[in-house]
Design a protein around this motif. Structure first.
Motif, short mmCIF file in Angstrom:
data_model
loop_
_atom_site.label_atom_id
_atom_site.label_comp_id
_atom_site.label_asym_id
_atom_site.label_seq_id
_atom_site.Cartn_x
_atom_site.Cartn_y
_atom_site.Cartn_z
N ALA A 12 0.81 -1.22 0.00
CA ALA A 12 0.00 0.00 0.00
C ALA A 12 0.84 1.27 0.00
O ALA A 12 0.38 2.33 -0.43
CB ALA A 12 -0.94 -0.01 1.21
N SER A 13 2.09 1.19 0.47
CA SER A 13 2.96 2.36 0.51
C SER A 13 3.83 2.49 -0.73
O SER A 13 4.58 3.46 -0.87
CB SER A 13 3.86 2.31 1.75
N GLY A 14 3.77 1.51 -1.63
CA GLY A 14 4.57 1.54 -2.85
C GLY A 14 5.86 0.75 -2.77
O GLY A 14 6.63 0.72 -3.74
N ALA A 15 6.15 0.11 -1.63
CA ALA A 15 7.34 -0.72 -1.52
C ALA A 15 7.16 -2.02 -2.29
O ALA A 15 6.08 -2.61 -2.28
CB ALA A 15 7.63 -1.02 -0.05
N ALA A 16 8.22 -2.47 -2.98
CA ALA A 16 8.17 -3.70 -3.76
C ALA A 16 8.86 -4.82 -3.00
O ALA A 16 9.86 -4.60 -2.30
CB ALA A 16 8.85 -3.49 -5.11
N TYR A 17 8.33 -6.04 -3.15
CA TYR A 17 8.85 -7.20 -2.45
C TYR A 17 8.99 -8.38 -3.41
O TYR A 17 8.14 -8.58 -4.29
CB TYR A 17 7.92 -7.61 -1.30
N TRP A 18 10.05 -9.15 -3.20
CA TRP A 18 10.25 -10.39 -3.93
C TRP A 18 10.45 -11.52 -2.93
O TRP A 18 11.20 -11.36 -1.95
CB TRP A 18 11.48 -10.31 -4.84
N LEU A 19 9.80 -12.65 -3.15
CA LEU A 19 9.99 -13.85 -2.35
C LEU A 19 10.85 -14.80 -3.18
O LEU A 19 10.46 -15.24 -4.26
CB LEU A 19 8.65 -14.50 -2.02
N LEU A 20 12.05 -15.13 -2.66
CA LEU A 20 13.04 -15.89 -3.41
C LEU A 20 13.42 -17.17 -2.67
O LEU A 20 13.36 -17.23 -1.44
CB LEU A 20 14.31 -15.04 -3.61
N ALA A 21 13.82 -18.17 -3.44
CA ALA A 21 14.33 -19.42 -2.88
C ALA A 21 15.44 -19.94 -3.78
O ALA A 21 15.62 -19.48 -4.91
CB ALA A 21 13.21 -20.46 -2.74
N GLU A 22 16.21 -20.90 -3.26
CA GLU A 22 17.30 -21.47 -4.04
C GLU A 22 16.76 -22.22 -5.25
O GLU A 22 17.40 -22.27 -6.31
CB GLU A 22 18.13 -22.41 -3.18
N ARG A 23 15.56 -22.80 -5.11
CA ARG A 23 14.94 -23.56 -6.20
C ARG A 23 13.42 -23.56 -6.00
O ARG A 23 12.95 -23.15 -4.94
CB ARG A 23 15.46 -25.00 -6.22
N ALA A 24 12.71 -24.00 -6.99
CA ALA A 24 11.25 -24.09 -6.87
C ALA A 24 10.90 -25.10 -5.78
O ALA A 24 11.55 -26.14 -5.66
CB ALA A 24 10.63 -24.51 -8.20
N PRO A 25 9.89 -24.82 -4.96
CA PRO A 25 9.52 -25.75 -3.88
C PRO A 25 8.90 -27.02 -4.43
O PRO A 25 8.38 -27.05 -5.55
CB PRO A 25 8.50 -24.94 -3.07
N GLY A 26 8.96 -28.09 -3.63
CA GLY A 26 8.34 -29.34 -4.02
C GLY A 26 6.84 -29.22 -4.08
O GLY A 26 6.23 -28.36 -3.44
N ARG A 27 6.23 -30.09 -4.87
CA ARG A 27 4.77 -30.08 -5.05
C ARG A 27 4.17 -31.35 -4.46
O ARG A 27 4.85 -32.35 -4.26
CB ARG A 27 4.42 -30.01 -6.54
N GLY A 28 2.89 -31.30 -4.18
CA GLY A 28 2.16 -32.48 -3.78
C GLY A 28 2.31 -32.83 -2.32
O GLY A 28 3.00 -32.16 -1.54
#
Length: 279
Positions: free
Chosen positions: A28-44
């Motif tokens: 809401a204040s205009g700050a940008a965020y990225w959520l990062l990981a070493e690799r894509a998470p497992g599924r299922g």
């Protein structure tokens, strides 16, 4: 058709480009965020929680926060006004009470709750409440939650909201919330303590919108469709093609609608540009 170019807003620092981008947003204040990981998470079933890094960029200043034990496989991310982070899984196979995780400033899980499957939009307002819009013909429609998991408002309980199966566009800023949902794609105006105000829309399928006074703009398949609000409808005024700051089509993108602004994350999701209806 004339063109409108996005204005550069924020960029993920190059030092983090080797990490996998799980999600990104603008608050809401205009700050940008990225959520990062070493690799894509497992599924299922049986997939293990993972650690992730939140990179925050505000007016060029960069901050990082390590999150421990993230469970979301298709994450939605935002930040609360007190500095805590919210990470939610867009898909929810079962109701185990852990779909939405709240992390404190040190990256530790502070609380968890569920809001329902098929999250299309998750936007935190300036009061710290979560607005969630659903997709996949989910009749939950649009709901407002506290940061502790208390349901505060539901579109299904307000006759003025009509029948919502997919929340295509959601704009959260201040005390006003605007939406453009499937089936009929009206423009909904939602304000605390008031009945939902419904106006006949002018586009079908817009994924974001901006509002400034009596003016409204929809981002619809790469076009900015301008309109003016009357008491019961929106009247079309102009159509323009939205481009990247350097020109050329935006292509696949992520959006965050905040008041008069539509933030657009494009390319490999390391850059955000902004269209400002009030600018």
């Amino acid at each position: 058709m004339h063109e409108i170019a996005l204005v550069p807003h924020a960029r993920l620092p190059r030092a983090y480009h080797d990490r996998h981008v799980l999600g990104s947003t603008v608050d809401a204040s205009g700050a940008a965020y990225w959520l990062l990981a070493e690799r894509a998470p497992g599924r299922g079933a049986g997939a293990e929680p993972y650690d992730a890094l939140v990179v925050s960029v505000t007016d060029g200043a960069v901050e990082t926060t390590e999150l421990s034990g993230v469970r979301a496989r298709w994450p939605e991310l935002d930040r609360l006004p007190d500095g805590r982070f919210v990470v939610a899984s867009a898909r929810c196979d079962g109701d185990d009470g852990s779909q939405v995780q709240v992390f404190d400033g040190l990256g530790r899980e502070y609380g968890a709750f569920s809001v329902g499957d098929a999250i299309q939009h998750l936007l935190v307002d300036e009061a710290g409440d979560l607005w969630v819009g659903h997709f996949d013909e989910n009749p939950l429609g649009i709901r407002r939650w506290s940061a502790t998991g208390e349901l505060l408002w539901a579109s299904e309980d307000d006759p003025g909201a009509g029948w919502i199966l997919d929340c295509y566009a959601l704009n959260v800023s201040g005390t006003a919330v605007w939406a453009c949902p499937y089936v009929d794609f009206p423009l909904l105006e939602i304000r605390p303590g008031q009945d939902v105000r419904r106006r006949t829309g002018i586009v079908g399928g817009a994924d974001s919108l901006a509002v400034h006074g009596e003016r409204v703009a929809f981002l619809d398949h790469g076009r900015i469709v301008h309109g003016g609000m009357t008491g019961s409808s929106v009247e079309r005024r102009d159509v323009a093609l939205l481009t990247r700051p350097e020109g050329g089509p935006v292509g696949r993108r992520r959006v965050a609608s905040r008041g008069s602004r539509i933030y657009v994350g494009y390319g490999p999701l390391v850059e955000w540009g902004v269209f400002d209806l009030g600018g």
